[in-house]
Design an enzyme around this catalytic site. Structure first.
Site, PDB file in Angstrom:
ATOM      1  N   ASP A 224     -14.020  -7.091  -4.397  1.00 33.32           N
ATOM      2  CA  ASP A 224     -12.718  -7.055  -3.753  1.00 33.32           C
ATOM      3  C   ASP A 224     -12.273  -8.500  -3.532  1.00 33.32           C
ATOM      4  O   ASP A 224     -13.087  -9.358  -3.201  1.00 33.32           O
ATOM      5  CB  ASP A 224     -12.824  -6.314  -2.410  1.00 33.32           C
ATOM      6  CG  ASP A 224     -11.458  -5.958  -1.852  1.00 33.32           C
ATOM      7  OD1 ASP A 224     -10.716  -6.891  -1.492  1.00 33.32           O
ATOM      8  OD2 ASP A 224     -11.136  -4.760  -1.771  1.00 33.32           O
TER       9      ASP A 224
ATOM     10  N   HIS B 168     -10.091   5.488   1.312  1.00 34.87           N
ATOM     11  CA  HIS B 168      -9.052   5.442   2.343  1.00 34.87           C
ATOM     12  C   HIS B 168      -8.044   6.572   2.158  1.00 34.87           C
ATOM     13  O   HIS B 168      -7.687   6.922   1.039  1.00 34.87           O
ATOM     14  CB  HIS B 168      -8.289   4.112   2.278  1.00 34.87           C
ATOM     15  CG  HIS B 168      -9.019   2.968   2.894  1.00 34.87           C
ATOM     16  ND1 HIS B 168      -8.873   1.673   2.457  1.00 34.87           N
ATOM     17  CD2 HIS B 168      -9.903   2.918   3.922  1.00 34.87           C
ATOM     18  CE1 HIS B 168      -9.634   0.880   3.190  1.00 34.87           C
ATOM     19  NE2 HIS B 168     -10.275   1.608   4.079  1.00 34.87           N
TER      20      HIS B 168
ATOM     21  N   HIS C 172      -3.956   4.809  -6.684  1.00 26.50           N
ATOM     22  CA  HIS C 172      -4.860   5.029  -7.812  1.00 26.50           C
ATOM     23  C   HIS C 172      -6.232   5.128  -7.193  1.00 26.50           C
ATOM     24  O   HIS C 172      -6.653   4.237  -6.433  1.00 26.50           O
ATOM     25  CB  HIS C 172      -4.812   3.880  -8.817  1.00 26.50           C
ATOM     26  CG  HIS C 172      -5.774   4.067  -9.952  1.00 26.50           C
ATOM     27  ND1 HIS C 172      -5.418   4.631 -11.156  1.00 26.50           N
ATOM     28  CD2 HIS C 172      -7.106   3.784 -10.044  1.00 26.50           C
ATOM     29  CE1 HIS C 172      -6.472   4.691 -11.946  1.00 26.50           C
ATOM     30  NE2 HIS C 172      -7.518   4.175 -11.301  1.00 26.50           N
TER      31      HIS C 172
ATOM     32  N   TRP D  12      -1.053  -3.983 -11.885  1.00 21.05           N
ATOM     33  CA  TRP D  12      -2.253  -4.826 -11.707  1.00 21.05           C
ATOM     34  C   TRP D  12      -3.523  -4.008 -11.895  1.00 21.05           C
ATOM     35  O   TRP D  12      -4.525  -4.523 -12.395  1.00 21.05           O
ATOM     36  CB  TRP D  12      -2.228  -5.516 -10.346  1.00 21.05           C
ATOM     37  CG  TRP D  12      -2.433  -4.621  -9.167  1.00 21.05           C
ATOM     38  CD1 TRP D  12      -1.482  -3.935  -8.470  1.00 21.05           C
ATOM     39  CD2 TRP D  12      -3.680  -4.302  -8.537  1.00 21.05           C
ATOM     40  NE1 TRP D  12      -2.048  -3.212  -7.454  1.00 21.05           N
ATOM     41  CE2 TRP D  12      -3.401  -3.424  -7.465  1.00 21.05           C
ATOM     42  CE3 TRP D  12      -5.009  -4.676  -8.773  1.00 21.05           C
ATOM     43  CZ2 TRP D  12      -4.389  -2.909  -6.636  1.00 21.05           C
ATOM     44  CZ3 TRP D  12      -5.997  -4.166  -7.950  1.00 21.05           C
ATOM     45  CH2 TRP D  12      -5.686  -3.294  -6.893  1.00 21.05           C
TER      46      TRP D  12
ATOM     47  N   HIS E  66      -9.621   4.809  -5.741  1.00 17.21           N
ATOM     48  CA  HIS E  66     -10.576   3.709  -5.685  1.00 17.21           C
ATOM     49  C   HIS E  66     -11.521   3.936  -4.511  1.00 17.21           C
ATOM     50  O   HIS E  66     -11.195   4.596  -3.528  1.00 17.21           O
ATOM     51  CB  HIS E  66      -9.871   2.354  -5.564  1.00 17.21           C
ATOM     52  CG  HIS E  66      -8.951   2.248  -4.379  1.00 17.21           C
ATOM     53  ND1 HIS E  66      -7.709   2.860  -4.347  1.00 17.21           N
ATOM     54  CD2 HIS E  66      -9.084   1.610  -3.189  1.00 17.21           C
ATOM     55  CE1 HIS E  66      -7.121   2.599  -3.194  1.00 17.21           C
ATOM     56  NE2 HIS E  66      -7.938   1.847  -2.464  1.00 17.21           N
ATOM     57  N   VAL E  67     -12.708   3.376  -4.644  1.00 18.47           N
ATOM     58  CA  VAL E  67     -13.765   3.541  -3.653  1.00 18.47           C
ATOM     59  C   VAL E  67     -14.260   2.166  -3.223  1.00 18.47           C
ATOM     60  O   VAL E  67     -14.393   1.260  -4.047  1.00 18.47           O
ATOM     61  CB  VAL E  67     -14.939   4.368  -4.225  1.00 18.47           C
ATOM     62  CG1 VAL E  67     -16.059   4.513  -3.196  1.00 18.47           C
ATOM     63  CG2 VAL E  67     -14.453   5.749  -4.682  1.00 18.47           C
TER      64      VAL E  67
ATOM     65  N   TYR F  59      -2.760   1.747  -2.097  1.00 18.93           N
ATOM     66  CA  TYR F  59      -2.114   1.969  -3.397  1.00 18.93           C
ATOM     67  C   TYR F  59      -2.684   3.268  -3.971  1.00 18.93           C
ATOM     68  O   TYR F  59      -3.835   3.636  -3.703  1.00 18.93           O
ATOM     69  CB  TYR F  59      -2.329   0.795  -4.362  1.00 18.93           C
ATOM     70  CG  TYR F  59      -3.765   0.409  -4.581  1.00 18.93           C
ATOM     71  CD1 TYR F  59      -4.497   0.926  -5.654  1.00 18.93           C
ATOM     72  CD2 TYR F  59      -4.409  -0.467  -3.708  1.00 18.93           C
ATOM     73  CE1 TYR F  59      -5.822   0.578  -5.853  1.00 18.93           C
ATOM     74  CE2 TYR F  59      -5.741  -0.821  -3.891  1.00 18.93           C
ATOM     75  CZ  TYR F  59      -6.433  -0.287  -4.962  1.00 18.93           C
ATOM     76  OH  TYR F  59      -7.744  -0.626  -5.152  1.00 18.93           O
TER      77      TYR F  59
ATOM     78  N   LYS G 169     -10.870  -9.898  -1.186  1.00 16.23           N
ATOM     79  CA  LYS G 169     -11.085 -10.471   0.150  1.00 16.23           C
ATOM     80  C   LYS G 169     -12.554 -10.812   0.409  1.00 16.23           C
ATOM     81  O   LYS G 169     -12.880 -11.378   1.448  1.00 16.23           O
ATOM     82  CB  LYS G 169     -10.562  -9.533   1.233  1.00 16.23           C
ATOM     83  CG  LYS G 169     -11.270  -8.205   1.332  1.00 16.23           C
ATOM     84  CD  LYS G 169     -10.663  -7.355   2.461  1.00 16.23           C
ATOM     85  CE  LYS G 169     -11.337  -5.988   2.550  1.00 16.23           C
ATOM     86  NZ  LYS G 169     -11.013  -5.137   1.400  1.00 16.23           N
TER      87      LYS G 169
ATOM     88  N   GLU H  68      -8.763 -10.164 -14.807  1.00 14.32           N
ATOM     89  CA  GLU H  68      -9.989 -10.119 -14.007  1.00 14.32           C
ATOM     90  C   GLU H  68     -11.206  -9.593 -14.776  1.00 14.32           C
ATOM     91  O   GLU H  68     -12.167  -9.096 -14.176  1.00 14.32           O
ATOM     92  CB  GLU H  68      -9.759  -9.298 -12.723  1.00 14.32           C
ATOM     93  CG  GLU H  68      -8.629  -9.838 -11.865  1.00 14.32           C
ATOM     94  CD  GLU H  68      -8.486  -9.128 -10.528  1.00 14.32           C
ATOM     95  OE1 GLU H  68      -9.519  -8.894  -9.875  1.00 14.32           O
ATOM     96  OE2 GLU H  68      -7.345  -8.814 -10.139  1.00 14.32           O
TER      97      GLU H  68
END
Length: 339
Positions: free
Chosen positions: A200, A261, A268, A170, A270-271, A266, A202, A180
């Site tokens: 995001d 995090h 890869h 994804w 990401h920020v 996951y 959410k 997306e």
């Protein structure tokens, strides 16, 4: 990914990422998903409550949809209250609003209130078909703190992650514009320091709950791999990201929480960019690392994250928790105490 709740670790992680966490061998099942039909929640039969998060006003239940054999997870969360002028003019209460007194003391009164249907909405996430890993992730479990050295990362954590991690298809679909694409807020196409910026899943779109995700173009697993060669990437994400948000949403860098995090949901790099006034999941000290601190640490010690002890939470009965127990990293006594 903890948050003081029934299951802190589960709520610390983005629900949207879990929803996307489909392993390769399960990809074929998506064709039978309820998302491809005219969905009716009245056809959902609950079988058990997986978790209740009182802080986030969130309920997670397992069940099945009529005509479907595979299990589903339905996550219900109270909506964020609106703050716009239209809402103020229209009002929150009307003749149909029900209010019941619980008690009063001096100038303070406590009441139960039931606004009209318009203001009783929920944000609902549906995962179907839900794998056993999904069910395990959302079920309530005791939490334990692990203090991970780089040696523990190499000998225990990394081997486990490489053999058990979720598919990143994804992520690749977003990076290659296969999915997306219409949601992309900004893109830097540089192969080394480039990134894609998008909402995001959410985030409900309101400024009050701003939550933006940045995916690095370059494949980097996590914080643990970062060194001084990645400083241009990190600075670009921080500086360009804040500029984009300033122009588009009129929020300054001092109003943003920008963090990574560890452990991530996951692997890869990401920020997360979130509005400082919005308390999103996963912002606590045993999960979140501010990008400004990460950059500063690497500027001082180029291989800081190959030397540092990183603390994070694992869940009872999670396979990784068991690996830490087997290797002597974590001792769980009577399912309550860890040393």
């Amino acid at each position: 990914m903890a948050e003081q709740s029934v299951d802190g670790a589960a709520t610390e992680e983005s629900l949207a990422k879990k929803m996307k966490a489909i392993e390769p061998e399960e990809a074929s099942k998506v064709a039978d998903s309820v998302h491809d039909t005219a969905l009716r929640l009245s056809s959902f039969q609950m079988t058990r409550i997986l978790n209740v998060n009182s802080m986030r006003k969130q309920l997670m239940v397992e069940g099945t949809f009529k005509g479907q054999e595979s299990p589903a997870i339905v996550i219900m969360e109270k909506k964020v209250f609106p703050e716009d002028d239209i809402f103020l003019k229209r009002g929150f209460f009307n003749e149909g609003t029900i209010i019941r007194k619980v008690y009063s003391n001096d100038v303070y009164g406590n009441y139960e209130c039931f606004p009209t249907r318009e203001h009783n909405g929920l944000n609902v996430t549906i995962i179907h078909p839900a794998s056993q890993k999904h069910l395990d992730k959302f079920s309530r479990k005791e939490l334990y703190l692990v203090n991970e050295t780089y040696e523990i990362y190499e000998s225990v954590t990394l081997p486990y992650l490489e053999s058990n991690s979720f598919s990143l298809q994804w992520v690749d679909n977003i990076l290659s514009h296969k999915a997306e694409y219409d949601k992309i807020i900004y893109e830097d196409k540089d192969k080394e320091k480039g990134f894609i910026m998008l909402p995001d899943l959410k985030w409900d779109g309101t400024l009050a709950s701003l939550d933006i995700l940045v995916l690095a173009k370059k494949r980097i697993k996590s914080l643990r791999e970062l060194n001084d060669s990645h400083l241009p990437l990190l600075r670009n994400i921080r500086d360009t990201g804040t500029d984009v948000i300033k122009k588009k949403y009129n929020l300054s860098s001092s109003q943003l929480r920008i963090y990574l995090h560890y452990q991530p949901s996951y692997y890869h790099l990401h920020v997360h960019f979130s509005y400082l006034m919005h308390e999103v999941p996963g912002i606590h000290c045993e999960k979140a690392h501010l990008i400004s601190t990460v950059i500063n640490n690497i500027e001082i010690v180029p291989d800081y994250y190959q030397k540092a002890v990183l603390s994070f939470v694992v869940k009872e009965n999670d396979p990784l928790c068991k690996k830490y127990q087997e290797s002597g990293v974590l001792t769980v006594i009577d399912s309550q105490t860890e040393i």
